[in-house]
Design a protein around this motif. Structure first.
Motif, mmCIF file in Angstrom:
data_model
loop_
_atom_site.group_PDB
_atom_site.id
_atom_site.type_symbol
_atom_site.label_atom_id
_atom_site.label_comp_id
_atom_site.label_asym_id
_atom_site.label_seq_id
_atom_site.Cartn_x
_atom_site.Cartn_y
_atom_site.Cartn_z
ATOM 1 N N LEU A 51 0.760 -1.286 -0.126
ATOM 2 C CA LEU A 51 -0.142 0.067 -0.048
ATOM 3 C C LEU A 51 0.936 1.312 -0.070
ATOM 4 O O LEU A 51 0.565 2.229 -0.583
ATOM 5 C CB LEU A 51 -1.096 -0.109 1.267
ATOM 6 N N ASP A 52 2.150 1.179 0.608
ATOM 7 C CA ASP A 52 2.906 2.408 0.854
ATOM 8 C C ASP A 52 3.544 2.653 -0.417
ATOM 9 O O ASP A 52 3.675 3.619 -1.070
ATOM 10 C CB ASP A 52 3.980 2.237 1.994
ATOM 11 N N ALA A 53 3.883 1.659 -1.163
ATOM 12 C CA ALA A 53 4.691 1.664 -2.563
ATOM 13 C C ALA A 53 3.544 2.484 -3.460
ATOM 14 O O ALA A 53 3.962 3.292 -4.315
ATOM 15 C CB ALA A 53 5.089 0.569 -3.076
ATOM 16 N N ALA A 54 2.316 2.147 -3.393
ATOM 17 C CA ALA A 54 1.288 2.466 -4.367
ATOM 18 C C ALA A 54 1.057 3.947 -4.173
ATOM 19 O O ALA A 54 0.709 4.971 -5.024
ATOM 20 C CB ALA A 54 0.103 1.766 -4.321
ATOM 21 N N TRP A 55 1.102 4.297 -2.831
ATOM 22 C CA TRP A 55 0.758 5.675 -2.290
ATOM 23 C C TRP A 55 1.974 6.599 -2.897
ATOM 24 O O TRP A 55 1.651 7.553 -3.167
ATOM 25 C CB TRP A 55 0.689 5.751 -0.756
ATOM 26 N N GLU A 57 3.491 6.174 -5.618
ATOM 27 C CA GLU A 57 3.154 6.373 -6.873
ATOM 28 C C GLU A 57 2.226 7.466 -7.344
ATOM 29 O O GLU A 57 2.130 8.232 -8.233
ATOM 30 C CB GLU A 57 2.807 5.024 -7.748
ATOM 31 N N ILE A 58 1.103 7.315 -6.313
ATOM 32 C CA ILE A 58 0.006 8.076 -6.453
ATOM 33 C C ILE A 58 0.493 9.574 -6.296
ATOM 34 O O ILE A 58 0.226 10.486 -7.147
ATOM 35 C CB ILE A 58 -1.176 7.886 -5.356
ATOM 36 N N TYR B 28 -7.133 7.485 1.452
ATOM 37 C CA TYR B 28 -6.297 6.400 1.025
ATOM 38 C C TYR B 28 -5.954 5.525 2.276
ATOM 39 O O TYR B 28 -6.177 4.435 2.132
ATOM 40 C CB TYR B 28 -4.787 6.974 0.583
ATOM 41 N N SER B 32 -7.742 2.363 0.914
ATOM 42 C CA SER B 32 -7.155 1.559 0.173
ATOM 43 C C SER B 32 -7.021 -0.023 0.589
ATOM 44 O O SER B 32 -6.971 -0.750 -0.181
ATOM 45 C CB SER B 32 -5.624 2.201 0.033
ATOM 46 N N LEU B 36 -7.629 -2.775 -2.213
ATOM 47 C CA LEU B 36 -6.983 -3.586 -2.742
ATOM 48 C C LEU B 36 -7.211 -5.199 -2.540
ATOM 49 O O LEU B 36 -6.932 -5.975 -3.519
ATOM 50 C CB LEU B 36 -5.596 -3.269 -1.693
ATOM 51 N N LEU B 53 -5.512 0.244 -8.413
ATOM 52 C CA LEU B 53 -5.560 1.061 -7.123
ATOM 53 C C LEU B 53 -5.046 2.616 -7.314
ATOM 54 O O LEU B 53 -5.482 3.490 -6.919
ATOM 55 C CB LEU B 53 -4.942 0.358 -5.935
ATOM 56 N N GLN B 54 -3.820 2.596 -7.976
ATOM 57 C CA GLN B 54 -3.240 3.935 -8.065
ATOM 58 C C GLN B 54 -4.055 4.817 -8.902
ATOM 59 O O GLN B 54 -4.398 6.147 -8.545
ATOM 60 C CB GLN B 54 -1.787 3.746 -8.731
ATOM 61 N N VAL B 58 -5.736 8.530 -8.212
ATOM 62 C CA VAL B 58 -5.445 9.779 -8.975
ATOM 63 C C VAL B 58 -6.767 10.413 -9.690
ATOM 64 O O VAL B 58 -6.950 11.383 -9.688
ATOM 65 C CB VAL B 58 -4.388 9.336 -10.141
#
Lengths: 274, 177
Positions: A51-55, A57-58, B28, B32, B36, B53-54, B58
């Motif tokens: 989840l942190d990795a995706a955040w 990127e966001i 988030y 999230s 997920l 998810l990203q 966005v």
């Protein structure tokens, strides 16, 4: 009811690890949509690193500037990212420019709608000038807000010229072709502007190896209008410049200009543009 | 997080409209994890799920106004999420994607009560369907996708979704009465 009932923590753990039976998963999913408390339960057993990795990127995406519509369409069409950005930054591919092209063509089409030869002549004179102006605006120091950056970009002068000029030419051509459909008579004469458009655009490019793109395009435009009118005067036929001899002359102009542009391509690089 | 953000989900969306980054972070944090988990059950490729998810958040950042001030924000988010996932699946057709395999074991007594009260014997009725038919029921009825969207997610033509749904309906009806 959802305030009373909550999913079993063990079920939630099994749900996130995909070891639960399907019907129970369905009821948990339906419940999660309405229950913040059980959503927190899921958060408790979630994969934090993922989840942190995706955040990250966001945040990255949100902070970078949004691609324009033009750039997005180009990317979707499979154009490389850097080329798409270069094209999207072309002044004459912006919406405001395209609007101006559409308005100019609109008036020319209205004139042609009158059905007279004079009206058709106006359309045939105006249509080929639009890509000329567009290409000039794509390189002009005056009109391109990214001119300094473009000029300083390494090794890109001639390639950028070809990419941008073709894109502008193609878009303008497409708009003009649509305008053609609105003309009262669909005969060969309505398409008689296509070769002039190519010839004039190439001529102005060739000329801009000697002077600024703005001056080159104005010179070409004036020469074009004068030539058409002079030919009309001479033969007492308004459309004479678009006849077979006129088209042949324009084809020669196009060819000579193309050769000239290829020969003098170095003049588009930075040394000669400063 | 040191302080607890007391704002409700719709409040957070309103804050997004004035570019409040902390509101996005809080949304988030809240949504999230379950998104997920739920998206992962629809697609076997974790890369596609992460990307979806990203894209979801966005999209929320860019267009918070598309939330219509009524209904659960979570349901709205799921609607965005599953469609972003379909976009991902469609863009990479070679990627392996499949629905989670449905466990065919008979429902427990607990479940009979949970699901049976309001919906008749839904669990039993679902379990009697073949995995192919269940996948279609899940995508269209439970996930709220259109026939075409369901087809893209499952990697089958829209017409097949329709025929499978037509076959599933009488079976479900039979199971519920």
């Amino acid at each position: 009811m959802s305030e009373m009932w909550h999913a079993d923590p063990g079920d939630i753990a099994r749900y996130t690890t995909d070891t639960i039976d399907a019907t129970r998963a369905v009821s948990i999913e339906a419940h999660l949509v309405t229950c913040a408390r059980c959503r927190e339960q899921v958060a408790g057993v979630a994969d934090r690193t993922r989840l942190d990795a995706a955040w990250v990127e966001i945040v990255d995406t949100v902070e970078s500037p949004r691609p324009t519509v033009v750039e997005w369409v180009l990317r979707r069409m499979g154009v490389r990212a850097d080329t798409a950005r270069l094209l999207a930054a072309t002044p004459s591919l912006q919406a405001s420019w395209l609007m101006a092209v559409i308005v100019a063509l609109g008036f020319a089409t209205l004139a042609a709608q009158s059905g007279t030869e004079r009206g058709l002549a106006v359309f045939l004179i105006v249509a080929p000038l639009l890509p000329v102006a567009g290409v000039a605006a794509a390189f002009g120091r005056e009109l391109d807000p990214t001119w300094e950056i473009t000029a300083a970009a390494p090794g890109g002068g001639f390639r950028l010229l070809l990419v941008r000029a073709s894109a502008v030419f193609a878009t303008t051509l497409a708009v003009a072709a649509i305008a053609c459909l609105a003309l009262p008579t669909l005969s060969w004469t309505t398409a008689a502007w296509v070769l002039p458009a190519l010839a004039l655009t190439l001529a102005s490019l060739a000329l801009s190896t000697f002077t600024s793109p703005e001056r080159a395009s104005v010179a070409v435009a004036v020469t074009w209008v004068v030539a058409v009118l002079a030919s009309a005067q001479e033969t007492r036929d308004l459309l004479s410049a678009f006849g077979s001899s006129g088209q042949l002359a324009l084809a020669i102009v196009a060819f000579v200009s193309a050769v000239l542009v290829a020969q003098r391509r170095d003049s588009f690089e930075i040394r000669s543009r400063l | 997080m040191a302080t607890v953000d007391e704002r409700s989900d719709p409040d957070l969306l309103r804050a997004l409209a004035v570019d409040d980054r902390s509101a996005l972070a809080e949304l988030y944090r809240r949504h999230s994890p379950w998104l997920l988990a739920r998206l992962s059950r629809r697609c076997a490729d974790p890369d596609l799920v992460d990307q979806a998810l990203q894209d979801t958040f966005v999209a929320v950042w860019r267009k918070p106004g598309s939330y219509k001030a009524s209904g659960e924000v979570a349901a709205w988010l799921w609607g965005i999420g599953i469609r972003r996932l379909i976009d991902q699946v469609r863009r990479r057709p070679a990627a392996l994607h499949q629905l989670d395999p449905w466990d065919a074991s008979s429902p427990s007594a607990e479940e009979q009560v949970l699901l049976g009260v309001q919906h008749g014997d839904l669990a039993g009725a679902l379990d009697r369907l073949s995995p192919e038919l269940r996948a279609v029921v899940q995508a269209t009825v439970l996930d709220g996708l259109t026939t075409r969207e369901a087809g893209r997610l499952l990697g089958i033509p829209a017409g097949t979704v329709k025929t499978r749904m037509m076959r599933a309906k009488p079976l479900l009806r039979e199971g519920l009465t």
